[in-house]
Design a protein around this motif. Structure first.
Motif, PDB file in Angstrom:
ATOM      1  N   ARG A  97      14.161   2.847  -0.993  1.00  0.00           N
ATOM      2  CA  ARG A  97      13.731   3.333  -2.305  1.00  0.00           C
ATOM      3  C   ARG A  97      13.890   2.225  -3.333  1.00  0.00           C
ATOM      4  O   ARG A  97      14.885   1.515  -3.348  1.00  0.00           O
ATOM      5  CB  ARG A  97      14.564   4.547  -2.711  1.00  0.00           C
ATOM      6  CG  ARG A  97      14.170   5.136  -4.069  1.00  0.00           C
ATOM      7  CD  ARG A  97      14.880   6.447  -4.325  1.00  0.00           C
ATOM      8  NE  ARG A  97      16.301   6.273  -4.525  1.00  0.00           N
ATOM      9  CZ  ARG A  97      16.993   6.748  -5.575  1.00  0.00           C
ATOM     10  NH1 ARG A  97      16.367   7.449  -6.498  1.00  0.00           N
ATOM     11  NH2 ARG A  97      18.281   6.549  -5.678  1.00  0.00           N
ATOM     12  N   ARG A  99      13.595   1.725  -7.508  1.00  0.00           N
ATOM     13  CA  ARG A  99      13.490   2.411  -8.805  1.00  0.00           C
ATOM     14  C   ARG A  99      13.003   1.411  -9.852  1.00  0.00           C
ATOM     15  O   ARG A  99      13.627   0.383 -10.063  1.00  0.00           O
ATOM     16  CB  ARG A  99      14.853   2.990  -9.191  1.00  0.00           C
ATOM     17  CG  ARG A  99      15.409   3.971  -8.158  1.00  0.00           C
ATOM     18  CD  ARG A  99      16.887   4.223  -8.369  1.00  0.00           C
ATOM     19  NE  ARG A  99      17.649   2.977  -8.242  1.00  0.00           N
ATOM     20  CZ  ARG A  99      18.967   2.890  -8.473  1.00  0.00           C
ATOM     21  NH1 ARG A  99      19.651   3.949  -8.858  1.00  0.00           N
ATOM     22  NH2 ARG A  99      19.595   1.731  -8.330  1.00  0.00           N
ATOM     23  N   HIS A 126       9.704   4.199  -0.757  1.00  0.00           N
ATOM     24  CA  HIS A 126       9.503   5.210  -1.811  1.00  0.00           C
ATOM     25  C   HIS A 126       9.706   4.558  -3.174  1.00  0.00           C
ATOM     26  O   HIS A 126      10.756   3.966  -3.446  1.00  0.00           O
ATOM     27  CB  HIS A 126      10.495   6.360  -1.639  1.00  0.00           C
ATOM     28  CG  HIS A 126      10.441   7.357  -2.758  1.00  0.00           C
ATOM     29  ND1 HIS A 126       9.386   8.235  -2.919  1.00  0.00           N
ATOM     30  CD2 HIS A 126      11.295   7.589  -3.787  1.00  0.00           C
ATOM     31  CE1 HIS A 126       9.603   8.979  -3.987  1.00  0.00           C
ATOM     32  NE2 HIS A 126      10.734   8.602  -4.531  1.00  0.00           N
ATOM     33  N   ASP A 128      10.193   4.986  -7.107  1.00  0.00           N
ATOM     34  CA  ASP A 128      10.661   5.948  -8.107  1.00  0.00           C
ATOM     35  C   ASP A 128      10.390   5.323  -9.474  1.00  0.00           C
ATOM     36  O   ASP A 128      11.076   4.385  -9.887  1.00  0.00           O
ATOM     37  CB  ASP A 128      12.154   6.196  -7.883  1.00  0.00           C
ATOM     38  CG  ASP A 128      12.664   7.415  -8.628  1.00  0.00           C
ATOM     39  OD1 ASP A 128      11.865   8.040  -9.343  1.00  0.00           O
ATOM     40  OD2 ASP A 128      13.855   7.729  -8.500  1.00  0.00           O
ATOM     41  N   HIS A 130       9.840   5.121 -13.618  1.00  0.00           N
ATOM     42  CA  HIS A 130      10.359   5.721 -14.855  1.00  0.00           C
ATOM     43  C   HIS A 130       9.735   5.013 -16.059  1.00  0.00           C
ATOM     44  O   HIS A 130       9.842   3.791 -16.186  1.00  0.00           O
ATOM     45  CB  HIS A 130      11.881   5.582 -14.923  1.00  0.00           C
ATOM     46  CG  HIS A 130      12.600   6.198 -13.771  1.00  0.00           C
ATOM     47  ND1 HIS A 130      13.000   7.513 -13.758  1.00  0.00           N
ATOM     48  CD2 HIS A 130      12.967   5.678 -12.568  1.00  0.00           C
ATOM     49  CE1 HIS A 130      13.601   7.774 -12.615  1.00  0.00           C
ATOM     50  NE2 HIS A 130      13.595   6.683 -11.870  1.00  0.00           N
TER      51      HIS A 130
END
Length: 297
Positions: A97, A99, A126, A128, A130
């Motif tokens: 992951r 971010r 993945h 993520d 923001h």
């Protein structure tokens, strides 16, 4: 009651013998001699407390206890194999992951292409995502709540954070469509001196705020702020209502509002810097992979 620990090598030996039902064949498959195989099975039976195989001349059979253990042993070995494969994939940066924080205006420029390229090379990762302004991104990097930041006008020096420029774009004047300067093809910043401004709050993007106000100072005036707005979409909407004018990165022209005119800044030397940011001590291999994607873009 304390549960006995079942070493995985003994479970592996048990499963292979259960499949072969022949000590010689099982030992050959495991690459060991028969005596060590027999010792592994004996130790496992001691931990279980019951015989797992019945041994008769020329014949090996699973006992009821052995038949009960076999599915669980297979699940344990499969789970370990899956876990090892997943750990290797994450450790090598093939999965995991990442971010990412990004300034909203970058959804109009570098973000789509960067994510598309990265996902093409890392389909099992993945992402993520923001949406965050610059100051919150810096704080989130320090707090380790994001791994990568995409921001405008990064600070000159930030402990433990690295920056790499990915884009430099010009500024434009953002004007109400009815503003007298909207009739011009290009605008000098000094011509905005008498107009109120709609600006981003300095707290959310100190570098960009100071860059814009610095352009005004260089043009001989201090901008008179009529309204603050956190997002460029809102800045443009407030300009459309006639509350003021603004200076913005050129990519903001992709925000289509009928009552807003975007005009290039003359002489065109004023530019804003977009950078990728990361923790310099971050061991996550995905960070290095994304930085390589930026470098190859």
């Amino acid at each position: 009651m304390e549960r006995p620990e079942l070493p995985l090598p003994q479970l592996h030996a048990f499963v292979v013998l259960a499949e072969e039902l022949h000590f010689g064949h099982a030992a050959a498959r495991l690459g060991i001699a028969q005596p060590p195989l027999s010792q592994q099975i004996r130790r496992l039976e001691e931990k279980v407390g019951h015989a797992l195989f019945s041994r008769e001349p020329g014949r090996v059979m699973l006992t009821p206890a052995g038949r009960e253990l076999l599915p669980a042993a297979r699940r344990a070995l499969t789970g370990l194999a899956d876990g090892l494969a997943a750990a290797r994939a994450v450790g090598s940066g093939r999965s995991g992951r990442l971010r990412i924080g990004f300034a909203a205006s970058l959804a109009l420029t570098v973000l789509p292409g960067l994510l598309r390229t990265f996902r093409h090379g890392h389909p099992d990762v993945h992402l993520d995502i923001h949406e965050m302004t610059t100051a919150p991104q810096i704080a989130a990097l320090h707090d380790k709540t994001i791994d990568i930041g995409l921001l405008r006008e990064p600070p000159a020096d930030e402990p433990d954070i690295g920056f790499r420029t990915v884009l430099s774009e010009p500024f434009v004047a953002v004007l109400p469509a009815a503003h007298p300067l909207a009739a011009q093809r290009a605008v000098h910043v000094a011509q905005l001196a008498d107009s109120p401004f709609v600006l981003l709050p300095r707290a959310v993007g100190p570098g960009l705020h100071d860059r814009i106000t610095g352009l005004c100072t260089d043009a001989g005036f201090t901008p008179r702020t009529a309204q603050h707005a956190v997002e460029w979409q809102t800045v443009c909407a407030l300009v459309e209502t006639g509350l003021g004018v603004s200076l913005a990165p050129a990519s903001i022209r992709r925000i289509r509002l009928k009552g807003v005119a975007f005009r290039v800044i003359a002489p065109g030397t004023a530019r804003t810097r977009v950078a990728v940011a990361w923790r310099t001590s971050d061991p996550n291999p995905l960070v290095a992979h994304l930085l390589a994607t930026v470098g190859s873009g």
